[in-house]
Design an enzyme around this catalytic site. Structure first.
Site, PDB file in Angstrom:
ATOM      1  N   ASP A   1       0.470  11.353  -3.208  1.00  0.00           N
ATOM      2  CA  ASP A   1       1.357  10.245  -3.590  1.00  0.00           C
ATOM      3  C   ASP A   1       2.046  10.530  -4.927  1.00  0.00           C
ATOM      4  OD1 ASP A   1      -1.146  10.159  -4.771  1.00  0.00           O
ATOM      5  OD2 ASP A   1      -1.472   8.021  -4.437  1.00  0.00           O
TER       6      ASP A   1
ATOM      7  N   GLY B   1       0.819  -1.220   0.000  1.00  0.00           N
ATOM      8  CA  GLY B   1       0.000   0.000   0.000  1.00  0.00           C
ATOM      9  C   GLY B   1       0.850   1.266   0.000  1.00  0.00           C
ATOM     10  N   LEU B   2       2.105   1.132  -0.453  1.00  0.00           N
ATOM     11  CA  LEU B   2       2.994   2.301  -0.386  1.00  0.00           C
ATOM     12  C   LEU B   2       3.165   2.996  -1.740  1.00  0.00           C
ATOM     13  CD1 LEU B   2       5.685   0.943   2.123  1.00  0.00           C
ATOM     14  CD2 LEU B   2       3.854   2.569   2.576  1.00  0.00           C
ATOM     15  N   GLY B   3       2.092   2.998  -2.535  1.00  0.00           N
ATOM     16  CA  GLY B   3       2.092   3.907  -3.680  1.00  0.00           C
ATOM     17  C   GLY B   3       2.561   3.363  -5.010  1.00  0.00           C
ATOM     18  N   SER B   4       2.282   2.097  -5.342  1.00  0.00           N
ATOM     19  CA  SER B   4       2.744   1.614  -6.643  1.00  0.00           C
ATOM     20  C   SER B   4       1.906   2.192  -7.791  1.00  0.00           C
ATOM     21  CB  SER B   4       2.751   0.090  -6.694  1.00  0.00           C
ATOM     22  OG  SER B   4       1.488  -0.398  -6.371  1.00  0.00           O
ATOM     23  N   SER B   5       0.611   2.502  -7.549  1.00  0.00           N
ATOM     24  CA  SER B   5      -0.199   3.074  -8.635  1.00  0.00           C
ATOM     25  C   SER B   5       0.296   4.470  -8.993  1.00  0.00           C
ATOM     26  CB  SER B   5      -1.675   3.213  -8.235  1.00  0.00           C
ATOM     27  OG  SER B   5      -2.136   2.042  -7.678  1.00  0.00           O
TER      28      SER B   5
ATOM     29  N   ALA C   1       3.295   5.614  -8.478  1.00  0.00           N
ATOM     30  CA  ALA C   1       4.635   5.515  -9.082  1.00  0.00           C
ATOM     31  C   ALA C   1       4.534   5.106 -10.551  1.00  0.00           C
ATOM     32  CB  ALA C   1       5.484   4.505  -8.301  1.00  0.00           C
TER      33      ALA C   1
END
Ligand code: MEV
Length: 327
Positions: A154, A107-111, A113
């Site tokens: 994000d 849940g640390l922002g792959s979308s 990125a």
């Protein structure tokens, strides 16, 4: 240019989640969970090859306009960014894309990125010289086209990197010039659904607007207070502000028992502060530590059920990468 490759980092929300959707500010740091996007100009088709789904998706330009089949989230962000840019700049190329990201992004922002790396790689092969603000604006529009509602913090972390003060309503993205953020990140073991949590907070807001507005004002105060403290490395104060923010997130109903167990264990083991990060309902929390208690805090968090996520924070934003022969 025929080919380009770009990478962008993930994010860890430090303070201000949820309130940031209601025009308040937040503090966010970029984390070393990079998503890579490699791109090649082609004649006709848009093909997207993802390491996460291990599948190739192929679209024609005419299909894109009427495409309503369910596709994985990552692919929809890449596609939204490509379509937005091709249409904005009246270009008719085909594009071949390969994305490579971590298997588990906690849940640390792959979308965010993958969206930002796509915009950056597109700008390179189409020879558009875009500023950081323009990359942010295009990425934000692409995300809104996919999911309708988002603060964009994000995306700011993915574009600018480092540690930022962010307020979308005031169009403020302020790099804080921080040297390090001494934290331990723990994954609670369950994945959260951001949209559901944002909707739950919105229902609470509609029921008790005055109370929730007051909570958001307090969160805004905490973020502004912490902004000054983080620049001058006043970690003890930041820890206290984190704990205050955690209490307010609890009152919004987005805390969970497993997050709480890890947060309290971290504090008891000597963390200066500990709170959930992001939408809540699972995903990650983090503890702010002095180096001398880092090992103890890590151990306590693990014993309370956390999976420690070892990632550097305050890392570089989106960048062009060298093209290697590996595909
Ligand atoms: C989710 O990581 C943080 C939220 O504030 C949503 C957003 O800002 O887009 C809950």
């Amino acid at each position: 240019m025929q080919q380009a490759s770009a990478s962008a980092p993930g994010k860890l929300m430090l303070l201000g989640e949820h309130a940031v959707i209601y025009n308040r500010s937040c503090l966010v740091t970029a984390v070393d969970l990079r998503v890579h996007v490699r791109m090649e100009k082609t004649e006709r088709y848009i093909t997207i090859n993802s390491s996460t789904t291990e599948q190739e998706y192929c679209f024609t330009r005419s299909e894109l306009l009427s495409f309503n089949q369910a596709i994985p989230e990552e692919i929809s962000f890449v596609l939204a960014a490509i379509v937005l840019i091709l249409e904005k700049y009246n270009m008719y190329h085909g594009i071949h894309v390969i994305t490579k990201g971590p298997k588990n992004s906690f849940g640390l922002g792959s979308s965010s990125a993958v969206t930002v790396a796509t915009v950056r790689a597109m700008s390179e092969i189409l020879e558009l010289s875009l500023s950081q603000r323009e990359i942010f604006d295009l990425s934000y529009q692409a995300v809104l086209n996919v999911q309708g509602k988002a603060s964009g913090f994000d995306l700011a972390a993915a574009v600018y990197g480092g540690t930022l003060y962010f307020c979308n309503a005031r169009k403020e993205i302020i790099p804080l010039g921080v040297k390090k953020v001494p934290i331990v990140i723990g994954f609670s073991g369950s994945k959260a659904n951001t949209v559901d949590l944002v909707n739950a907070v919105s229902r609470l807001y509609n029921k008790y607007p005055w109370a929730i507005e007051s909570i958001f004002d307090l969160i805004q105060w905490i973020v502004d207070e912490a902004k000054g403290k983080i620049i001058s490395n006043e970690w003890e104060d930041i820890g206290k502000l984190m704990n205050l923010n955690q209490g307010l997130l609890d009152s919004l109903g987005v805390n969970t028992l497993s997050l709480s167990r890890i947060i309290f264990s971290a504090r008891e083991a000597g963390a200066l502060g500990a709170k959930l990060s992001g939408a809540g309902g699972g995903d990650c929390m983090f503890a702010l530590v002095k180096e001398e208690t880092r090992a103890l805090v890590r151990k306590a968090m693990e014993e309370a059920g956390a999976q420690i996520v070892d990632l550097d924070s305050n890392v570089a934003g989106v960048r062009i990468e060298e093209i290697t022969s590996e595909r």
